[in-house]
Design an enzyme around this catalytic site. Structure first.
Site: not given
Length: 518
Positions: A244, A246-247, A250, A252, A271, A367
């Protein structure tokens, strides 16, 4: 990624990789020595040996890589700031092809720049081991060994020949083992411990593999540990269909886990952190997040359900937020009403304020962005992703601390954050960017805008007043409230000293919220 992206606006991940390459053999000096005063390749050089010495001194004092300090200086100086295209052009000119290929292939998705056919910059051809000839060495006698299948029957081998290629292969293997010991940090599943596939800097297994040998601060929350096999089952072995989000850190996954009493299944977001290729230390960020979320509780902070440390990747498990991230909701067809946006802004501000005031010294999130503000079923915002949280400094005179590496998301980062300056005012600036998104519905970064980041786009009020760019899908904004919100957003984007603190921001939003008609 576009060639026109300014160097100073690159995400930390690509910068980290470029720095890593340029640190090899001090090749940053080779690049620095050919940078002209202007980007038109003028003959006047921008930097001298004196500048290089200054960077080396700063590196020793700040404990940061020289190439990182150089890229920050170059990327923020001059009328025409260097772009990704400038970096690629000068890397090729300096014959730093390893870095140039990373920029061209990995960032710009272009063909690699053409290398010269000869000389130091030419591509090295690694010979096929089977084609390396056997070299006779006088005085050497081979040890008895099994018959060599490569020798034809009836052909007598020369007893004075040794396999020099084995020495070459051994050297190559040793080099890869050394690199592996530095670069690879793998976690092993409990069922796969016999597969010794990891390396560490000291040659020992990762210290977070066995619970008994670990002296983690998070040992105090052992009740939050979750079996990796349960996470694998909840996501059908981390199937792509369960992703559901991405970053850089990694992916999720959405899944269902049995509650502690096994009476019902609960929906969770898992995550799964990459152990390689992420900016910073993923294990340190993982540990930081568990330490913070296991001890802090607030209605506007994302609840941590548990964590797993015994799988191929580290995993964090949160309560599933039905309405996803604020970033996704603002980009979706289902518009958020302006009253809901005010409540989201207030709740997010309250979560940040809690971090800044819950301890004697403030916790700085570092962040804050719409992607890290999650919305539950009742549209209550939950601030998440605490991997970059740092303890800031308190007191009126000493209001910041320094870090070695600038981290965060560039479109949300305060100007001082690029210099490693950590203070609560960083989060205030980032929150100002979030407010601009709530007011206008515009993305935080747009390559088609003249000023690509939304903060720069609206800082000139005379040319681009926010009130003329309110998101009309949010309904008819109440004029006085929209004006107050716009003023507050721009106030958060002021210089560090002029910015309000989150106590002021929360109070203003609370007053506005109380005046909104039901």
């Amino acid at each position: 990624m576009s060639v026109d992206v300014e160097l100073r606006k690159l995400n930390p991940g690509p910068i980290f990789k470029i720095v890593e390459i340029l640190e090899c053999g001090e090749s940053w000096k080779q690049l620095m020595s050919i940078i002209p005063v202007e980007m038109d390749d003028s003959k006047a050089m921008k930097y001298t040996m004196h500048h290089m010495k200054m960077i080396e001194c700063a590196s020793r004092k700040q404990q940061r890589p020289c190439s990182q300090i150089f890229l920050e200086e170059w990327g923020t100086s001059g009328k025409n700031r260097p772009r990704l295209s400038s970096l690629l052009r000068f890397l090729v000119k300096a014959e730093l092809f390893r870095a140039a290929e990373f920029v061209a292939v990995d960032l710009l998705k272009e063909d690699p720049p053409q290398r010269p056919s000869s000389g130091p910059a030419a591509r090295v051809q690694i010979p096929d081991p089977d084609q390396i000839p056997l070299v006779p060495v006088p005085g050497w006698e081979p040890l008895p060994s099994a018959p060599n299948p490569r020798i034809n029957p009836g052909e007598a081998p020369n007893p004075r020949i040794i396999l020099v290629k084995h020495l070459i292969l051994g050297s190559i293997l040793q080099r890869h083992l050394i690199l592996g010991s530095i670069l690879q940090k793998h976690v092993i599943d409990e069922d796969d411990r016999e597969r010794n596939v990891f390396f560490m800097q000291d040659g020992a297994p990762p210290h977070y593999l066995t619970d008994k040998s670990v002296d983690w601060p998070i040992d105090v929350c052992t009740e939050l540990r979750i079996n990796y096999a349960d996470l694998r089952a909840a996501t059908n072995n981390f199937d792509e269909g369960f992703v559901i989000g991405r970053g850089a850190w990694g992916s999720v996954y959405r899944g269902e886990l049995n509650s502690p009493n096994h009476q019902e299944a609960v929906e969770v977001a898992i995550k799964r952190l990459h152990s390689e290729g992420t900016p910073g230390d993923p294990f340190l960020q993982f540990q930081t997040e568990i330490e913070q979320l296991s001890q802090l509780s607030h209605q506007n902070l994302l609840p941590l359900v548990g964590y797993s440390i015994h799988g191929p990747e580290l995993c964090l498990v949160y309560s599933y937020m039905e309405n996803g991230s604020l970033m996704d909701r603002l980009a979706s067809q289902e518009a958020l009403h302006w009253k809901t946006r005010v409540n989201i802004a207030l709740g997010s501000a309250e979560g940040i304020l809690f971090l800044h005031t819950v301890l004697p010294k403030p916790l700085v999130h570092r962040d804050v962005k719409t992607a890290n503000i999650l919305l539950d079923g009742e549209m209550i915002p939950k601030l998440g992703d605490f991997g970059l949280v740092r303890l800031g400094s308190s007191g009126e005179k000493d209001t910041s601390v320094k870090t070695k590496l600038a981290v965060g998301t560039s479109a949300y980062m305060a100007p001082e954050a690029f210099q490693g300056d950590i203070s609560v005012k960083m989060d205030v600036f980032s929150f100002g960017v979030v407010m601009l998104e709530l007011l206008t519905g515009l993305p935080p970064f747009d390559e088609d805008r003249e000023e690509r980041d939304i903060a720069s786009h609206f800082l000139d009020q005379e040319e681009r007043p926010i009130l003329e760019h309110l998101d009309q899908t949010a309904g008819t904004w109440e004029p006085s409230i929209a004006e107050e919100l716009s003023k507050l957003a721009l106030g958060c984007l002021e210089s560090k000293k002029k910015r309000p603190n989150m106590m002021n921001v929360s109070q203003i939003l609370r007053d506005i919220s109380e005046r909104i008609p039901l």
